[in-house]
Write a protein that holds these residues in place. Structure first.
Motif, mmCIF file in Angstrom:
data_model
loop_
_atom_site.group_PDB
_atom_site.id
_atom_site.type_symbol
_atom_site.label_atom_id
_atom_site.label_comp_id
_atom_site.label_asym_id
_atom_site.label_seq_id
_atom_site.Cartn_x
_atom_site.Cartn_y
_atom_site.Cartn_z
ATOM 1 N N ASN A 125 0.825 -1.207 0.000
ATOM 2 C CA ASN A 125 0.000 0.000 0.000
ATOM 3 C C ASN A 125 0.859 1.257 0.000
ATOM 4 N N PHE A 126 1.867 1.284 0.864
ATOM 5 C CA PHE A 126 2.732 2.460 0.953
ATOM 6 C C PHE A 126 3.629 2.593 -0.277
ATOM 7 N N SER A 127 3.929 1.470 -0.887
ATOM 8 C CA SER A 127 4.682 1.532 -2.147
ATOM 9 C C SER A 127 3.870 2.233 -3.219
ATOM 10 N N ALA A 128 2.590 1.891 -3.296
ATOM 11 C CA ALA A 128 1.725 2.491 -4.318
ATOM 12 C C ALA A 128 1.478 3.971 -4.065
ATOM 13 N N SER A 129 1.375 4.338 -2.787
ATOM 14 C CA SER A 129 0.974 5.718 -2.486
ATOM 15 C C SER A 129 2.150 6.657 -2.201
ATOM 16 N N HIS A 130 3.292 6.112 -1.750
ATOM 17 C CA HIS A 130 4.404 6.975 -1.343
ATOM 18 C C HIS A 130 5.731 6.627 -2.011
ATOM 19 N N GLY A 131 5.719 5.698 -2.950
ATOM 20 C CA GLY A 131 6.951 5.370 -3.643
ATOM 21 C C GLY A 131 7.946 4.580 -2.819
ATOM 22 N N LEU A 132 7.462 3.892 -1.784
ATOM 23 C CA LEU A 132 8.343 3.060 -0.974
ATOM 24 C C LEU A 132 8.804 1.856 -1.801
ATOM 25 N N ASN A 133 10.102 1.617 -1.828
ATOM 26 C CA ASN A 133 10.657 0.457 -2.530
ATOM 27 C C ASN A 133 10.871 -0.660 -1.514
ATOM 28 N N ARG A 134 10.395 -1.870 -1.812
ATOM 29 C CA ARG A 134 10.513 -2.925 -0.817
ATOM 30 C C ARG A 134 10.913 -4.248 -1.444
ATOM 31 N N VAL A 135 11.733 -4.985 -0.695
ATOM 32 C CA VAL A 135 12.035 -6.379 -0.991
ATOM 33 C C VAL A 135 11.578 -7.193 0.209
ATOM 34 N N ILE A 136 10.860 -8.267 -0.058
ATOM 35 C CA ILE A 136 10.312 -9.123 0.984
ATOM 36 C C ILE A 136 10.965 -10.496 0.891
ATOM 37 N N PHE A 137 11.463 -10.989 2.024
ATOM 38 C CA PHE A 137 12.023 -12.334 2.088
ATOM 39 C C PHE A 137 11.129 -13.211 2.955
ATOM 40 N N ARG A 138 10.748 -14.361 2.406
ATOM 41 C CA ARG A 138 9.938 -15.327 3.165
ATOM 42 C C ARG A 138 10.783 -16.583 3.386
ATOM 43 N N TYR A 139 10.936 -16.956 4.633
ATOM 44 C CA TYR A 139 11.732 -18.130 4.959
ATOM 45 C C TYR A 139 11.156 -18.754 6.218
ATOM 46 N N PHE A 140 11.600 -19.964 6.520
ATOM 47 C CA PHE A 140 11.046 -20.602 7.709
ATOM 48 C C PHE A 140 12.123 -20.791 8.759
ATOM 49 N N ASN A 141 12.677 -21.979 8.909
ATOM 50 C CA ASN A 141 13.578 -22.242 10.034
ATOM 51 C C ASN A 141 15.002 -21.783 9.737
ATOM 52 N N VAL A 142 15.443 -20.788 10.477
ATOM 53 C CA VAL A 142 16.800 -20.287 10.387
ATOM 54 C C VAL A 142 17.628 -21.016 11.442
ATOM 55 N N ALA A 143 18.829 -21.435 11.082
ATOM 56 C CA ALA A 143 19.625 -22.244 12.001
ATOM 57 C C ALA A 143 21.100 -21.901 11.856
ATOM 58 N N GLY A 144 21.894 -22.447 12.774
ATOM 59 C CA GLY A 144 23.332 -22.254 12.712
ATOM 60 C C GLY A 144 23.783 -20.999 13.425
ATOM 61 N N ALA A 145 25.046 -20.677 13.239
ATOM 62 C CA ALA A 145 25.662 -19.503 13.854
ATOM 63 C C ALA A 145 26.848 -19.091 13.002
ATOM 64 N N ASP A 146 27.300 -17.889 13.215
ATOM 65 C CA ASP A 146 28.481 -17.364 12.538
ATOM 66 C C ASP A 146 29.643 -18.345 12.708
ATOM 67 N N PRO A 147 30.172 -18.907 11.623
ATOM 68 C CA PRO A 147 31.282 -19.863 11.767
ATOM 69 C C PRO A 147 32.508 -19.270 12.440
ATOM 70 N N GLU A 148 32.656 -17.938 12.398
ATOM 71 C CA GLU A 148 33.798 -17.288 13.030
ATOM 72 C C GLU A 148 33.580 -17.044 14.516
ATOM 73 N N GLY A 149 32.359 -17.317 14.991
ATOM 74 C CA GLY A 149 32.099 -17.278 16.424
ATOM 75 C C GLY A 149 31.856 -15.910 17.022
ATOM 76 N N GLU A 150 31.621 -14.886 16.192
ATOM 77 C CA GLU A 150 31.409 -13.548 16.750
ATOM 78 C C GLU A 150 29.983 -13.342 17.266
ATOM 79 N N VAL A 151 29.018 -13.958 16.613
ATOM 80 C CA VAL A 151 27.624 -13.868 17.035
ATOM 81 C C VAL A 151 26.980 -15.239 16.860
ATOM 82 N N GLY A 152 25.873 -15.450 17.559
ATOM 83 C CA GLY A 152 25.189 -16.731 17.469
ATOM 84 C C GLY A 152 23.762 -16.620 17.962
ATOM 85 N N GLU A 153 23.184 -17.759 18.271
ATOM 86 C CA GLU A 153 21.771 -17.805 18.661
ATOM 87 C C GLU A 153 21.647 -17.977 20.165
#
Length: 327
Positions: A154-182
């Motif tokens: 709706n906001f894209s049509a009325s205000h020129g908002l540009n959007r990319v939508i990602f649909r995914y389900f189960n995210v898993a794992g962690a940064d292999p370098e160990g800086e961040v994780g779950e």
């Protein structure tokens, strides 16, 4: 330097996204109220402690950093909780998204990358989900995410908002370098729950439902490594900055694993048994959700580097063994 406002930037996916953005030459601004995130996960750019439900917090962040884009990860995301308390999910997820979209537009920030979910498709067993699959959510979490997608359109049509939508389900794992994780409070995701059971941080993994119409009676899900997931988000951001317009992409391996199969894989990776107790089904859980990623591969040039479930479990296990990990 181009700033990107990352909502939920102190959380699991958001922190990994901040690292990916920094490596790609952006300055990620982590915006988080720390209700589920961790301030020590903010390592790759500035931190703004703020509440998406408070427009003044957002206006101040946009005025200070003048981001070229938003990556919106922050949301309530527990299926069972969304069924028990749908009002909270509609109020928080939609209210915060509306505040964020309107604040972005007011600040002239018209590029928006949205973290949606394959839960918008509902329970469609035997169907490989793609971007053309009808969206029929069966829980309040998926329904609220679908509504935010509509809001963006709706906001894209009325205000020129540009959007990319990602649909995914189960995210898993962690940064292999160990800086961040779950690290959730409380933990709700299958793989870390299994690893907690293996390590004795909980008595056992509860297997919710064993009578689904799947080969072994347990739910089937697709898994995608968190670093591959956020790499796709950076590609989506560049897609918008290059002026290529609105789009949506599914992210997954295209292969489903039952809960029992994930348990077996975790035992194989750790060489230890997973203590399991059986419980009843949870309301709102679909029997099987498997997502293809052909469009992301062909259009965005996305190439997962860790497509194997064993790698996801191995990296999650390594993160859980780090000194200082909250037990």
């Amino acid at each position: 330097m181009q700033h990107v406002l990352v909502t939920g930037g102190a959380g699991y996916i958001g922190a990994h996204a901040c690292k990916a953005l920094a490596r790609a030459g952006f300055v990620p601004v982590a915006f988080d109220n720390l209700s589920t995130g961790w301030e020590d996960a903010v390592k790759f750019g500035p931190f703004v402690k703020g509440d998406l439900m408070k427009r003044a917090d957002l206006d101040a962040a946009f005025a200070r950093y003048r981001p070229v884009a938003v990556m919106h990860f922050a949301a309530l995301s527990l299926v069972g909780e969304s069924m028990a308390d749908p009002g909270r999910y509609w109020r928080v997820n939609l209210g915060s998204a509306l505040n964020l979209i309107e604040a972005a537009i007011a600040a002239g920030c018209l590029n928006f990358v949205f973290s949606s979910t394959c839960a918008t498709y509902g329970d469609q067993d035997g169907v490989m989900l793609d971007e053309t699959t009808a969206q029929r959510p069966i829980n309040s979490y998926g329904a609220s995410k679908r509504a935010i997608e509509d809001m963006l359109n709706n906001f894209s049509a009325s205000h020129g908002l540009n959007r990319v939508i990602f649909r995914y389900f189960n995210v898993a794992g962690a940064d292999p370098e160990g800086e961040v994780g779950e690290q959730h409070r409380p933990e709700t995701h299958l793989i870390p729950l299994m690893l907690d059971a293996i390590e004795g941080r909980r008595p056992a993994l509860t297997l919710y439902g064993t009578d689904y119409s799947t080969p072994d009676g347990t739910c089937v899900r697709d898994y995608v490594h968190v670093t591959d997931l956020v790499a796709a988000h950076v590609l989506g951001l560049n897609w918008l900055l290059d002026g290529k317009g609105n789009s949506e992409f599914n992210l997954g391996s295209g292969k489903g694993f039952s809960v029992r199969e994930v348990i077996a894989a975790s035992s194989a990776v750790t060489n230890r048994p997973v203590p399991v107790v059986e419980g009843p089904r949870r309301a709102g859980d679909a029997a099987a959700l498997v997502s293809g990623s052909r469009r992301a591969v062909e259009v965005l040039g996305w190439k997962p580097h860790h497509p194997d479930l064993a790698d996801m479990i191995r990296h999650a296990h390594a993160w859980g063994q780090k000194p200082g990990f909250a037990k």
